[in-house]
Scaffold this motif. Structure first.
Motif, short mmCIF file in Angstrom:
data_model
loop_
_atom_site.label_atom_id
_atom_site.label_comp_id
_atom_site.label_asym_id
_atom_site.label_seq_id
_atom_site.Cartn_x
_atom_site.Cartn_y
_atom_site.Cartn_z
N ARG A 247 4.14 0.39 2.25
CA ARG A 247 4.31 -0.60 3.32
C ARG A 247 3.54 -1.86 2.97
NH1 ARG A 247 0.59 -1.24 7.62
NH2 ARG A 247 -1.37 -0.16 7.20
N ASN A 248 3.96 -2.97 3.56
CA ASN A 248 3.31 -4.26 3.31
C ASN A 248 2.07 -4.38 4.18
OD1 ASN A 248 5.15 -5.31 1.45
ND2 ASN A 248 6.59 -5.72 3.12
N VAL A 249 1.02 -4.88 3.58
CA VAL A 249 -0.20 -5.13 4.34
C VAL A 249 -0.50 -6.63 4.26
CG1 VAL A 249 -2.63 -4.62 4.58
CG2 VAL A 249 -1.04 -2.86 3.82
N LEU A 250 -0.74 -7.21 5.41
CA LEU A 250 -0.99 -8.65 5.48
C LEU A 250 -2.39 -8.96 4.98
CD1 LEU A 250 0.46 -11.17 6.59
CD2 LEU A 250 -0.74 -10.80 8.72
N ASP A 251 -2.49 -9.87 4.01
CA ASP A 251 -3.81 -10.29 3.55
C ASP A 251 -4.20 -11.62 4.16
OD1 ASP A 251 -4.16 -8.13 1.96
OD2 ASP A 251 -3.12 -9.04 0.27
N GLU B 79 0.86 -1.18 0.00
CA GLU B 79 0.00 0.00 0.00
C GLU B 79 0.89 1.23 0.00
OE1 GLU B 79 -2.74 0.23 3.22
OE2 GLU B 79 -4.10 -1.22 2.28
N THR B 80 0.45 2.26 -0.67
CA THR B 80 1.22 3.50 -0.67
C THR B 80 0.58 4.48 0.30
OG1 THR B 80 1.58 3.08 -3.00
CG2 THR B 80 2.25 5.24 -2.14
#
Lengths: 318, 183
Positions: B86-90, B72-73
């Protein structure tokens, strides 16, 4: 002895024959568990698993009746009965109190020892009829064990018979005195050890050594027939305990509480011997086949002969 | 060697003594067992700590950790600043039908997002139910016990030792900016 009286005694005998082995089995379950820091059965019947063996019996009855294709069907089916019945006959001859035996025979000890040896034929039949090499091996081991240990067993029993001057089981108990405990001590030990070996009980359970020959002669058995063999084993413990009690421990005699309750002392002593048998099973490792034979021929037979000599000397001197 | 039969008597004495003592059995379904600290029952996930670095999934010897994520930006926080991604956990799932409870994922996690929980009663009738998704793994966090105290005389935890050192000897030359100015 009226017919009714005899009938009553037979019913009592049958009840004892069916219940006492279960009691011994339950003691084994619980005592062995606690000796190994376990609890043993706790659920069946609600209170400390008292009905575990009843439940086991129900389970055995429900199991499939398996007959190996190559088996000799009649011999295979007959074997469990032949293993079990001799113990019933022996139990009938045991005097539980003064004049309280189902059947009394003047040559009781002779008859008892002769009949006890028949049980092994059931095992040999089972082993041969199963058409299984492990079964045959187990049966032959059991037979060899019986042949070796019958001699010290008979010699030890003969020593008591000589001391009492009679072959009748009630007669031996009548003649028994407390100091015989010391006098006949080697004989008693030999009798117990040889009896254990005849029952193929641990530490003499080479014939059913599961690590080498699965379950010996009983490998192919399942369900009710297997249950009968198990019952025979525990009936054997009861009979061995009762015989040891009658021959060496003074049967119904006790320093107190003699009148009428003699059978209770017989029962207590029998169960005490049964406990000892269980205790030995838990504590001792299995003997190897050659050690087992060596113990019989190199130790028990000479010791039994020495006991016989001691008995003879004391009898002649006294 | 001693007396003949001494070994036999010793064996008999041992079994009899054991019989007179209370047995150590705990009747499990009736009594919950006393589990030792750091029991390896199930693995719990503290999602807030997870940065989707994938170290656990990569270290797992039997590859039973499944992680999906997307980037996500984030808009710049200050005027004219740079946008951050950053990384977003799915998805974060552990397949406990494959897990062999080695605990390597927990050791490997650099951000303390995975924990051992002593809970062990999560048997299922269908093996597919043993894949615990992130919500279920997060629920296990409630059962994670506080770490047991250290043994007496044990070495201090590293972060505490470092903090103590910092307090005892504060940095004499100030921060990096000061250093740069001096140069």
């Amino acid at each position: 002895m009226s017919v009714l009286d005899l009938l009553l005694r037979l019913v009592l005998l049958l009840a004892c024959f069916l219940v006492l082995p279960l009691v011994v089995g339950q003691i084994e379950h619980k005592a062995m568990a606690h000796m190994q820091s376990r609890l043993g059965p706790m659920y069946a019947g609600g209170f400390h698993g008292w009905a575990q063996l009843v439940a086991d019996g129900v389970k055995f009855a429900q199991k499939e009746d398996v007959l190996p294709a190559a088996a000799d069907p009649w011999v295979f089916r007959l074997a469990p009965a032949l293993a079990l019945l001799p113990y019933l006959v022996v139990l009938a001859l045991i005097p539980v109190g003064a004049g309280q035996a189902v059947v009394s025979a003047d040559v009781g000890i002779f008859l008892v020892l002769a009949v006890m040896g028949i049980g092994i034929i059931g095992t040999v039949m089972a082993g041969w009829a199963s058409a299984n090499k492990f079964s045959v091996l187990g049966a032959l081991r059991a037979a060899a064990q019986l042949l070796s240990y019958e001699l010290p067993l008979v010699l030890a029993a003969a020593s008591v018979a000589m001391a009492a001057g009679t072959l009748s089981l009630p007669g031996i108990v009548e003649a028994w005195r407390p100091w015989w405990l010391l006098w006949q001590l080697p004989g008693a030990l030999i009798f117990l050890v040889a009896g254990l070996a005849e029952l193929s009980r641990s530490p003499f359970d080479m014939p059913v050594a599961e690590s080498e020959i699965i379950f010996g002669a009983y490998t192919e058995y399942a369900g009710l027939r297997f249950a009968l063999f198990l019952l025979a084993e525990y009936a054997g413990i009861v009979v061995l305990g009762a015989l040891t009690t009658v021959l060496f421990l003074g049967g119904w005699k006790w320093p107190f509480l003699v009148g009428g309750l003699g059978w209770l002392w017989t029962l207590v002593k029998t169960l005490a011997v049964a406990f000892l048998v269980i205790w030995l099973r838990v504590s001792l490792p299995r003997l190897r086949e050659d050690q087992l034979q060596r113990l019989a021929w190199a130790w028990l037979v000479p010791l039994a002969l020495v006991q016989l000599m001691i008995t003879g000397v004391v009898r002649v001197m006294g | 060697m001693g007396l003949p039969g001494r070994g036999l008597a010793g064996g008999l004495a041992t079994t009899f003594r054991t019989m007179t003592r209370r047995s150590i059995t705990q009747q499990y379904p009736d009594v919950s067992p006393d589990l030792p600290p750091r029991t390896r029952g199930v693995i719990a996930l503290l999602e807030e700590n997870c940065t989707v670095c994938m170290l656990c999934a990569r270290e797992c010897p039997d590859w039973c950790i499944y992680i999906d994520s997307h980037k996500e930006t984030l808009p710049a926080t200050t005027e004219g600043g740079r946008e951050r991604t950053r990384n977003v956990l799915d998805r974060f799932a552990i397949d406990f039908s494959l897990c062999m409870y080695c605990g390597i994922c927990i050791e490997a996690c650099p951000f303390d997002a995975l924990f051992w929980s002593p809970e062990f009663e999560y048997a299922e009738l269908d093996i597919r139910e043993l894949v615990h998704e992130r919500d279920r793994l997060a629920l296990w966090m409630d059962t994670v016990p506080p770490p047991p105290p250290l043994d007496p005389g044990a070495e201090e935890a590293k972060e505490i030792a470092a903090a103590r050192k910092a307090v005892a000897a504060p940095a004499p030359t100030g921060d990096r900016h000061g250093e740069g100015a001096a140069r």
